[in-house]
Design a protein around this motif. Structure first.
Motif, PDB file in Angstrom:
ATOM      1  N   ILE A  38       0.835  -1.199   0.000  1.00 29.71           N
ATOM      2  CA  ILE A  38       0.000   0.000   0.000  1.00 29.71           C
ATOM      3  C   ILE A  38       0.873   1.254   0.000  1.00 29.71           C
ATOM      4  CG2 ILE A  38      -1.679   1.338   1.341  1.00 29.71           C
ATOM      5  CD1 ILE A  38      -2.881  -1.369   2.219  1.00 29.71           C
ATOM      6  N   ILE A  39       1.956   1.225   0.777  1.00 26.07           N
ATOM      7  CA  ILE A  39       2.881   2.363   0.780  1.00 26.07           C
ATOM      8  C   ILE A  39       3.506   2.534  -0.607  1.00 26.07           C
ATOM      9  CG2 ILE A  39       5.069   3.227   1.711  1.00 26.07           C
ATOM     10  CD1 ILE A  39       4.251   1.912   4.396  1.00 26.07           C
ATOM     11  N   PHE A  40       3.888   1.431  -1.229  1.00 26.26           N
ATOM     12  CA  PHE A  40       4.460   1.488  -2.581  1.00 26.26           C
ATOM     13  C   PHE A  40       3.449   2.084  -3.568  1.00 26.26           C
ATOM     14  CE2 PHE A  40       5.373  -0.587  -6.712  1.00 26.26           C
ATOM     15  CZ  PHE A  40       6.617  -0.023  -6.949  1.00 26.26           C
ATOM     16  N   LEU A  41       2.183   1.692  -3.430  1.00 26.61           N
ATOM     17  CA  LEU A  41       1.134   2.277  -4.268  1.00 26.61           C
ATOM     18  C   LEU A  41       1.037   3.786  -4.037  1.00 26.61           C
ATOM     19  CD1 LEU A  41      -1.772  -0.281  -4.237  1.00 26.61           C
ATOM     20  CD2 LEU A  41      -1.268   1.249  -6.112  1.00 26.61           C
ATOM     21  N   GLY A  42       1.178   4.199  -2.779  1.00 21.19           N
ATOM     22  CA  GLY A  42       1.164   5.629  -2.463  1.00 21.19           C
ATOM     23  C   GLY A  42       2.325   6.359  -3.119  1.00 21.19           C
ATOM     24  N   MET A  55       2.847  15.689   2.384  1.00 20.64           N
ATOM     25  CA  MET A  55       1.495  15.439   2.886  1.00 20.64           C
ATOM     26  C   MET A  55       1.258  13.938   3.091  1.00 20.64           C
ATOM     27  SD  MET A  55       0.703  18.319   3.500  1.00 20.64           S
ATOM     28  CE  MET A  55      -0.925  18.900   3.755  1.00 20.64           C
ATOM     29  N   SER A  56       1.819  13.108   2.234  1.00 21.31           N
ATOM     30  CA  SER A  56       1.715  11.664   2.415  1.00 21.31           C
ATOM     31  C   SER A  56       2.480  11.228   3.658  1.00 21.31           C
ATOM     32  CB  SER A  56       2.240  10.924   1.188  1.00 21.31           C
ATOM     33  OG  SER A  56       1.357  11.066   0.114  1.00 21.31           O
ATOM     34  N   PHE A  57       3.641  11.794   3.862  1.00 14.82           N
ATOM     35  CA  PHE A  57       4.439  11.452   5.038  1.00 14.82           C
ATOM     36  C   PHE A  57       3.740  11.892   6.322  1.00 14.82           C
ATOM     37  CE2 PHE A  57       8.180  11.744   7.848  1.00 14.82           C
ATOM     38  CZ  PHE A  57       8.649  10.449   7.674  1.00 14.82           C
ATOM     39  N   ILE A  58       3.112  13.061   6.295  1.00 13.55           N
ATOM     40  CA  ILE A  58       2.345  13.517   7.462  1.00 13.55           C
ATOM     41  C   ILE A  58       1.157  12.582   7.697  1.00 13.55           C
ATOM     42  CG2 ILE A  58       0.857  15.371   8.344  1.00 13.55           C
ATOM     43  CD1 ILE A  58       2.787  17.344   6.929  1.00 13.55           C
ATOM     44  N   GLY A  59       0.475  12.172   6.627  1.00 12.76           N
ATOM     45  CA  GLY A  59      -0.614  11.212   6.740  1.00 12.76           C
ATOM     46  C   GLY A  59      -0.157   9.895   7.342  1.00 12.76           C
ATOM     47  N   PHE A  60       1.052   9.472   6.972  1.00  9.98           N
ATOM     48  CA  PHE A  60       1.644   8.250   7.516  1.00  9.98           C
ATOM     49  C   PHE A  60       1.761   8.322   9.039  1.00  9.98           C
ATOM     50  CE2 PHE A  60       5.381   5.747   8.760  1.00  9.98           C
ATOM     51  CZ  PHE A  60       5.095   4.522   8.180  1.00  9.98           C
ATOM     52  N   GLY A  61       2.065   9.491   9.550  1.00  7.86           N
ATOM     53  CA  GLY A  61       2.241   9.638  10.994  1.00  7.86           C
ATOM     54  C   GLY A  61       0.984  10.007  11.753  1.00  7.86           C
ATOM     55  N   VAL A  62       0.059  10.711  11.097  1.00  7.80           N
ATOM     56  CA  VAL A  62      -1.117  11.232  11.802  1.00  7.80           C
ATOM     57  C   VAL A  62      -2.259  10.227  11.858  1.00  7.80           C
ATOM     58  CG1 VAL A  62      -2.893  13.028  11.739  1.00  7.80           C
ATOM     59  CG2 VAL A  62      -0.518  13.636  11.340  1.00  7.80           C
ATOM     60  N   TYR A  63      -2.511   9.504  10.796  1.00  9.47           N
ATOM     61  CA  TYR A  63      -3.649   8.589  10.767  1.00  9.47           C
ATOM     62  C   TYR A  63      -3.634   7.545  11.891  1.00  9.47           C
ATOM     63  CZ  TYR A  63      -6.124  10.183   6.622  1.00  9.47           C
ATOM     64  OH  TYR A  63      -6.890  10.912   5.743  1.00  9.47           O
ATOM     65  N   PRO A  64      -2.489   6.985  12.272  1.00  8.81           N
ATOM     66  CA  PRO A  64      -2.535   5.956  13.322  1.00  8.81           C
ATOM     67  C   PRO A  64      -2.481   6.487  14.757  1.00  8.81           C
ATOM     68  CG  PRO A  64      -0.328   6.089  12.455  1.00  8.81           C
ATOM     69  CD  PRO A  64      -1.178   7.022  11.624  1.00  8.81           C
ATOM     70  N   SER A  92      -1.171   3.431   9.189  1.00 13.92           N
ATOM     71  CA  SER A  92      -0.068   4.257   8.684  1.00 13.92           C
ATOM     72  C   SER A  92       0.025   4.177   7.167  1.00 13.92           C
ATOM     73  CB  SER A  92       1.267   3.810   9.291  1.00 13.92           C
ATOM     74  OG  SER A  92       1.350   4.168  10.630  1.00 13.92           O
ATOM     75  N   SER A  93      -0.071   2.972   6.633  1.00  5.51           N
ATOM     76  CA  SER A  93       0.048   2.824   5.181  1.00  5.51           C
ATOM     77  C   SER A  93      -1.134   3.470   4.462  1.00  5.51           C
ATOM     78  CB  SER A  93       0.188   1.348   4.792  1.00  5.51           C
ATOM     79  OG  SER A  93      -0.951   0.611   5.157  1.00  5.51           O
ATOM     80  N   LEU A  94      -2.339   3.341   5.016  1.00  8.50           N
ATOM     81  CA  LEU A  94      -3.496   3.999   4.413  1.00  8.50           C
ATOM     82  C   LEU A  94      -3.372   5.517   4.525  1.00  8.50           C
ATOM     83  CD1 LEU A  94      -6.408   1.679   5.579  1.00  8.50           C
ATOM     84  CD2 LEU A  94      -5.389   1.839   3.304  1.00  8.50           C
ATOM     85  N   GLY A  95      -2.815   5.989   5.639  1.00  6.14           N
ATOM     86  CA  GLY A  95      -2.565   7.424   5.793  1.00  6.14           C
ATOM     87  C   GLY A  95      -1.575   7.928   4.765  1.00  6.14           C
ATOM     88  N   PHE A  96      -0.559   7.133   4.465  1.00 10.41           N
ATOM     89  CA  PHE A  96       0.406   7.514   3.435  1.00 10.41           C
ATOM     90  C   PHE A  96      -0.270   7.554   2.074  1.00 10.41           C
ATOM     91  CE2 PHE A  96       3.771   6.880   0.346  1.00 10.41           C
ATOM     92  CZ  PHE A  96       4.735   7.757   0.802  1.00 10.41           C
ATOM     93  N   TYR A  97      -1.097   6.556   1.793  1.00  8.99           N
ATOM     94  CA  TYR A  97      -1.794   6.501   0.508  1.00  8.99           C
ATOM     95  C   TYR A  97      -2.747   7.688   0.339  1.00  8.99           C
ATOM     96  CZ  TYR A  97      -4.601   4.773  -3.369  1.00  8.99           C
ATOM     97  OH  TYR A  97      -5.249   4.655  -4.570  1.00  8.99           O
ATOM     98  N   LEU A  98      -3.498   8.000   1.389  1.00  9.79           N
ATOM     99  CA  LEU A  98      -4.464   9.103   1.311  1.00  9.79           C
ATOM    100  C   LEU A  98      -3.796  10.468   1.368  1.00  9.79           C
ATOM    101  CD1 LEU A  98      -7.241   7.765   3.712  1.00  9.79           C
ATOM    102  CD2 LEU A  98      -7.400   8.000   1.227  1.00  9.79           C
ATOM    103  N   GLY A  99      -2.735  10.569   2.161  1.00 11.87           N
ATOM    104  CA  GLY A  99      -2.111  11.865   2.385  1.00 11.87           C
ATOM    105  C   GLY A  99      -2.912  12.665   3.392  1.00 11.87           C
ATOM    106  N   TYR A 100      -2.264  13.603   4.030  1.00  6.74           N
ATOM    107  CA  TYR A 100      -2.947  14.437   5.025  1.00  6.74           C
ATOM    108  C   TYR A 100      -3.717  15.538   4.314  1.00  6.74           C
ATOM    109  CZ  TYR A 100      -3.768  17.484   8.981  1.00  6.74           C
ATOM    110  OH  TYR A 100      -4.367  18.264   9.939  1.00  6.74           O
ATOM    111  N   THR A 101      -5.023  15.573   4.531  1.00 12.95           N
ATOM    112  CA  THR A 101      -5.859  16.608   3.920  1.00 12.95           C
ATOM    113  C   THR A 101      -6.583  17.434   4.972  1.00 12.95           C
ATOM    114  OG1 THR A 101      -7.658  15.010   3.680  1.00 12.95           O
ATOM    115  CG2 THR A 101      -6.218  15.331   1.771  1.00 12.95           C
ATOM    116  N   GLY A 102      -6.292  17.187   6.223  1.00 11.51           N
ATOM    117  CA  GLY A 102      -6.918  17.936   7.298  1.00 11.51           C
ATOM    118  C   GLY A 102      -7.467  17.007   8.365  1.00 11.51           C
TER     119      GLY A 102
END
Length: 155
Positions: A38-42, A55-64, A92-102
């Motif tokens: 999933i991270i590779f897909l991101g 933003m993807s890296f922030i999503g990786f850390g914030v989502y979990p 974390s991997s889904l957060g990376f895929y989605l990216g931080y959007t708020g």
């Protein structure tokens, strides 16, 4: 963004999510290879669509974050592991895929996941199939929640 290409990425990630759900239901384990996929897909999504790696890296850390709190403090409070670390890696991997959007997007995502899981537990309890110390696979709720979230976001 090129809409058909995004849909290809979404179809591939749904395939990964189905495999993750089946593995978690069967073995109570989420393979690292699938979360790394999933991270590779991101990463591919960032490259193809010129998205923000930050933003993807922030999503990786914030989502979990909530899962980390539950993992760290919930086990102390209940004297047993409440959530597995595989679930945290999946978030974390889904957060990376989605990216931080708020933060609002993250709250919606979490609400979907927790409403799904709560509904299942209540239904399971009503049908009297719940056993007190039974482990419940949480990855399917995360995966279904992700799909619902993507549908709601794309409307």
């Amino acid at each position: 963004m090129d809409r058909p290409m995004i849909e290809v990425f979404d179809i591939v990630i749904i395939f990964f999510l189905i495999l993750i759900s089946l593995q978690d239901l069967k073995n109570k384990i989420i393979p690292n290879s699938l979360t790394l996929g999933i991270i590779f897909l991101g990463v591919l999504k960032i490259i193809f669509f010129h998205l923000s790696f930050e933003m993807s890296f922030i999503g990786f850390g914030v989502y979990p974050i909530i899962f980390l709190i539950i993992y760290g403090y919930g086990s102390d409070f209940f004297k047993k592991e409440i959530i597995g670390f595989g679930d945290i890696k999946l978030m974390s991997s889904l957060g990376f895929y989605l990216g931080y959007t708020g933060i609002y997007s993250i709250i919606i995502f979490y609400n979907i996941i927790f409403i799904l899981s709560f509904g299942f537990v209540i239904l399971d309890f009503i049908l009297k199939k719940y056993k007190k110390n039974e482990e419940i696979a949480f990855a399917p709720f995360i995966c279904i929640g992700f799909i619902i979230y993507k549908i709601l976001v794309n409307i």
